[in-house]
Design a protein around this motif. Structure first.
Motif, short mmCIF file in Angstrom:
data_model
loop_
_atom_site.label_atom_id
_atom_site.label_comp_id
_atom_site.label_asym_id
_atom_site.label_seq_id
_atom_site.Cartn_x
_atom_site.Cartn_y
_atom_site.Cartn_z
N ALA A 141 0.83 -1.21 0.00
CA ALA A 141 0.00 0.00 0.00
C ALA A 141 0.86 1.26 0.00
O ALA A 141 0.57 2.23 -0.72
CB ALA A 141 -0.92 -0.01 1.22
N THR A 142 1.93 1.25 0.79
CA THR A 142 2.80 2.43 0.87
C THR A 142 3.48 2.71 -0.46
O THR A 142 3.54 3.86 -0.92
CB THR A 142 3.86 2.24 1.97
N ILE A 143 3.97 1.65 -1.10
CA ILE A 143 4.62 1.82 -2.41
C ILE A 143 3.61 2.32 -3.44
O ILE A 143 3.91 3.21 -4.25
CB ILE A 143 5.27 0.49 -2.85
N ARG A 144 2.41 1.80 -3.40
CA ARG A 144 1.36 2.25 -4.32
C ARG A 144 1.06 3.74 -4.11
O ARG A 144 0.93 4.51 -5.07
CB ARG A 144 0.09 1.42 -4.10
N LEU A 195 3.09 5.99 -2.77
CA LEU A 195 4.25 6.76 -3.22
C LEU A 195 4.26 6.92 -4.73
O LEU A 195 4.57 8.01 -5.25
CB LEU A 195 5.54 6.07 -2.76
N LYS A 196 3.90 5.88 -5.44
CA LYS A 196 3.85 5.96 -6.91
C LYS A 196 2.73 6.91 -7.35
O LYS A 196 2.88 7.63 -8.34
CB LYS A 196 3.67 4.57 -7.50
N ASN A 197 1.64 6.92 -6.59
CA ASN A 197 0.56 7.87 -6.89
C ASN A 197 1.01 9.32 -6.67
O ASN A 197 0.44 10.25 -7.25
CB ASN A 197 -0.66 7.58 -6.03
N CYS A 198 2.03 9.50 -5.83
CA CYS A 198 2.61 10.83 -5.61
C CYS A 198 3.64 11.20 -6.68
O CYS A 198 4.23 12.29 -6.62
CB CYS A 198 3.25 10.90 -4.23
N GLY A 199 3.88 10.29 -7.61
CA GLY A 199 4.78 10.59 -8.72
C GLY A 199 6.14 9.92 -8.67
O GLY A 199 6.95 10.11 -9.59
N GLU A 212 9.55 3.39 -9.16
CA GLU A 212 10.05 2.29 -8.32
C GLU A 212 11.54 2.44 -8.04
O GLU A 212 12.01 2.14 -6.95
CB GLU A 212 9.76 0.94 -8.98
N ARG A 213 12.28 2.94 -9.00
CA ARG A 213 13.74 3.08 -8.84
C ARG A 213 14.11 4.17 -7.83
O ARG A 213 15.27 4.26 -7.42
CB ARG A 213 14.39 3.39 -10.19
N GLU A 214 13.13 4.98 -7.42
CA GLU A 214 13.39 6.04 -6.44
C GLU A 214 13.04 5.61 -5.02
O GLU A 214 13.12 6.41 -4.09
CB GLU A 214 12.58 7.28 -6.80
N ILE A 215 12.68 4.33 -4.86
CA ILE A 215 12.25 3.80 -3.56
C ILE A 215 13.14 2.62 -3.18
O ILE A 215 13.41 1.73 -4.00
CB ILE A 215 10.78 3.34 -3.62
N ALA A 216 13.58 2.60 -1.94
CA ALA A 216 14.31 1.46 -1.39
C ALA A 216 13.58 0.99 -0.13
O ALA A 216 12.74 1.70 0.43
CB ALA A 216 15.75 1.82 -1.08
N VAL A 264 -0.65 12.23 0.61
CA VAL A 264 -0.07 13.30 -0.22
C VAL A 264 0.38 14.46 0.65
O VAL A 264 1.47 15.03 0.45
CB VAL A 264 -1.09 13.77 -1.27
N LEU A 265 -0.43 14.82 1.64
CA LEU A 265 -0.06 15.90 2.56
C LEU A 265 1.25 15.57 3.28
O LEU A 265 2.16 16.41 3.37
CB LEU A 265 -1.18 16.12 3.58
N CYS A 266 1.36 14.33 3.79
CA CYS A 266 2.58 13.92 4.49
C CYS A 266 3.78 13.90 3.54
O CYS A 266 4.87 14.37 3.89
CB CYS A 266 2.38 12.53 5.11
#
Length: 330
Positions: free
Chosen positions: A26-29, A31-35, A38-42, A321-323
């Motif tokens: 859910a968190t990764i999803r 984050l991707k909705n925020c733009g 995947e390569r920007e997430i570890a 999105v706010l966070c």
């Protein structure tokens, strides 16, 4: 120094707990909705190879101090991504681990934020102080229950569990069985609940399927069955791909873990939750679910507030999105 990742996820990931893997997804999803790509997430993980296969983000061995420090130096932010990581009921070391990661992040110039948190139980004063210090270090915090909001003196957002934002395709099937879930607690409550279920009308009328949310649940329910405490016709330790089919065939559910309740709500399965923790009680109250009162186990009524799910999912996205924006611009 150039930072390789925008977000380094930190939680109980890669540890065999289905609820935490749902939170990771859910968190990764979100984050991707925020733009983010995947390569920007570890992600810090107890099982890096499995995590990269499941979540498609860069995995870091959570037990390697050198790798964790290197990842923090290469990340713009550290995200405590949902779940009850600051608690000492299952492990005294858990608050120390996450507090240490937050302190290391500060030393590495990596900003920290937290979403979807539950705080506690924390029986030791030192662990309460560690939790308070860690969350004071965050740019912004959201919690998923009233108890946690009170612990932080209201200095946080109150939102819903992140896993509610995941899509869930309910299949059209005739209800065939009753789902149960028991987890280790104090050595008494889980067995009392199992005995109560064994005497119930659902146990006498339908096939009973035990759902293990982690390997400890699986071991416990095997013990319950082998000792003759409660008949469990089938035991399942599902992966995420099996959940829709599994819950779509259920007539009802009786269980302890929060994400067992989340999945029941998403699937529209009537559920009685066993209140071993305040987060479970708060969740049942939030969604008009049924809490077990220590007596007999009946067929539970439908969730009273399930119609609010769509609005809740939108609010989870908006709060996230706010966070995200606060963490990124600070």
């Amino acid at each position: 120094m150039t930072r390789r990742w925008k977000v380094l996820l930190c939680g109980y990931y890669g540890m065999g707990n289905l609820g935490d893997e749902l939170l990771a997804a859910a968190t990764i999803r979100l984050l991707k909705n925020c733009g983010l790509k995947e390569r920007e997430i570890a992600m810090l993980s107890g099982e890096p190879k499995k995590s990269v296969e499941q979540h498609r983000v860069y995995p870091i061995d959570r037990w390697s101090r050198r790798d964790v420090v290197r990842a923090l130096r290469l990340s713009e932010t550290l995200l405590l991504g949902g779940g009850g990581i600051f608690q000492d009921s299952s492990s005294f070391r858990s608050p120390w681990y996450y507090w240490t990661v937050v302190r290391l992040a500060k030393l590495c110039g990596c900003k920290t934020w937290a979403v979807g948190q539950s705080i506690g139980p924390l029986s030791r004063r030192i662990n309460r102080l560690l939790a308070q210090d860690a969350f004071r270090s965050c740019e912004i915090v959201s919690v998923r229950d009233l108890h946690s909001q009170t612990f932080l003196n209201g200095q946080c957002l109150l939102s819903d569990d992140l896993a509610l934002a995941l899509p869930f395709g309910r299949e059209s099937r005739r209800p065939e069985y009753f789902l149960v879930n028991f987890r280790r607690h104090d050595g008494e409550l889980e067995y009392e609940a199992a005995r109560a279920y064994a005497r119930s009308s659902p146990a006498g009328k339908l096939k009973t399927v035990g759902v293990a949310m982690d390997k400890n649940d699986l071991q416990l329910m095997r013990e319950i069955r082998e000792r003759g405490v409660c008949g469990v016709d089938e035991l399942i330790y599902p992966d995420a791909e099996q959940l829709s089919k599994l819950f779509s065939g259920a007539a009802g559910a009786f269980g302890m873990r929060l994400h067992f309740g989340v999945l029941s709500l998403k699937a529209g399965v009537p559920c009685t939750l066993i209140p071993y923790d305040s987060k479970v009680s708060d969740f049942a109250g939030r969604w008009g679910g049924t809490l077990w009162n220590g007596g007999g186990v009946l067929f539970p009524p439908p969730w009273q507030k399930r119609a609010d799910l769509e609005a809740a999912c939108a609010a989870i996205q908006s709060d996230f999105v706010l966070c995200f924006e606060r963490a990124m611009r600070s």
